[in-house]
Scaffold this motif. Structure first.
Motif, PDB file in Angstrom:
ATOM      1  N   ARG A  12      -1.787  66.844  85.328  1.00 29.25           N
ATOM      2  CA  ARG A  12      -0.674  67.044  85.865  1.00 29.25           C
ATOM      3  C   ARG A  12      -0.873  67.196  83.986  1.00 29.25           C
ATOM      4  O   ARG A  12       0.745  67.506  83.698  1.00 29.25           O
ATOM      5  N   ARG A  17       2.282  60.260  84.552  1.00 29.62           N
ATOM      6  CA  ARG A  17       2.425  58.806  83.816  1.00 29.62           C
ATOM      7  C   ARG A  17       1.213  58.367  83.661  1.00 29.62           C
ATOM      8  O   ARG A  17       1.027  57.585  82.521  1.00 29.62           O
ATOM      9  N   PRO A  90      -4.259  60.306  88.600  1.00 28.71           N
ATOM     10  CA  PRO A  90      -3.557  59.311  89.501  1.00 28.71           C
ATOM     11  C   PRO A  90      -3.886  59.240  90.881  1.00 28.71           C
ATOM     12  O   PRO A  90      -4.992  59.390  91.427  1.00 28.71           O
ATOM     13  N   ASP A  93      -3.694  61.288  97.032  1.00 29.49           N
ATOM     14  CA  ASP A  93      -4.204  61.051  98.803  1.00 29.49           C
ATOM     15  C   ASP A  93      -5.209  60.206  99.174  1.00 29.49           C
ATOM     16  O   ASP A  93      -6.120  60.020  99.195  1.00 29.49           O
ATOM     17  N   LEU A  94      -4.782  58.754  98.524  1.00 24.86           N
ATOM     18  CA  LEU A  94      -5.361  57.169  98.484  1.00 24.86           C
ATOM     19  C   LEU A  94      -6.594  56.819  97.564  1.00 24.86           C
ATOM     20  O   LEU A  94      -6.987  56.296  98.181  1.00 24.86           O
ATOM     21  N   ASP A 172       7.307  56.547  93.034  1.00 26.96           N
ATOM     22  CA  ASP A 172       8.339  57.902  93.462  1.00 26.96           C
ATOM     23  C   ASP A 172       9.210  57.287  94.170  1.00 26.96           C
ATOM     24  O   ASP A 172       9.649  58.186  95.098  1.00 26.96           O
TER      25      ASP A 172
END
Ligand code: FMN
Length: 195
Positions: A12, A17, A90, A93-94, A172
């Motif tokens: 992203r 973050r 990040p 999906d685990l 989130d």
């Protein structure tokens, strides 16, 4: 100068973050380790080709010939030459974004970065230490497969036995104190960077 290699899988970009944590870690590390310079690989900006049959056949032919001069091995050589490796990815999906898996496939080259010798592996990489930086929307609770995979790969194939984890979780979740969670992770990043 020693070399820090930053493998940036923060897809992203400026909104990431995880990337904020990475930047904090790298600037703290460089302030303590003044004999280091750093290079960033922004995987999102690179045209990484998945390990298709054609790619694998070509690669195998070069390995068979003992010829690693093709540019397809440049990433592996750069990886071998790094003294400290920082992975920023990040929790997706685990695990981690697929571009990072393609990168790992590029640098895991038998007879170049390592040799599998039946009962043991000889690693030809320089780094002794790596750091894995991630953020998760929820909680990873025993399912941080991305970190575990990277840790296993680095230890088994590359003899890099120390991989620290810097992570902020629950970002989130409704009502999360995002800045507070990131601050805690940044404090940990600063501690690890000093070592
Ligand atoms: C494609 C995708 C997959 C995700 N999968 C998970 C997941 O399995 N578990 C979870 O807790 N959060 C998941 N998330 C949320 C991210 O982990 C979370 O937003 C993280 O902080 C994103 O990092 P970034 O801000 O660096 O991009 C996912 C987000 C995306 C975009």
């Amino acid at each position: 100068m020693k070399k820090l290699l930053f493998i940036n899988a923060c897809i992203r970009g400026d909104r990431s973050r995880t990337l904020r944590l990475c930047k904090k870690y790298i600037s703290a590390f460089l302030s303590w380790h003044t004999d280091y310079e750093w290079t960033e690989l922004d995987l999102n900006e690179m045209s990484l080709i998945p390990q298709t049959r054609e790619v694998l056949d070509r690669r195998d032919a070069f390995i068979e010939a003992g010829d690693f001069s093709d540019p397809m091995f440049d990433l592996a050589k750069q990886f071998m030459d790094a003294d400290h490796i920082v992975i920023g990815a990040p929790y997706w999906d685990l695990e981690f974004p697929s571009l990072l898996k393609i990168y790992f496939e590029r640098v895991s080259v038998s007879e170049l970065t390592y040799d599998f010798l039946g009962d043991h592996v000889d690693a030809y990489t320089k780094a002794e230490r790596a750091v894995y930086i991630t953020t998760a929307g929820g909680y990873t609770i025993g399912k941080n497969y991305g970190f575990e995979y990277a840790q296993g790969l680095f230890s088994f194939l590359f003899g890099i036995n120390r991989m620290d984890l810097i992570m902020a979780e629950g970002l989130d979740i409704e009502g999360a104190d995002i800045e507070g969670l990131l601050k805690d992770a940044m404090n940990r990043a600063e501690e690890i960077a000093k070592e």
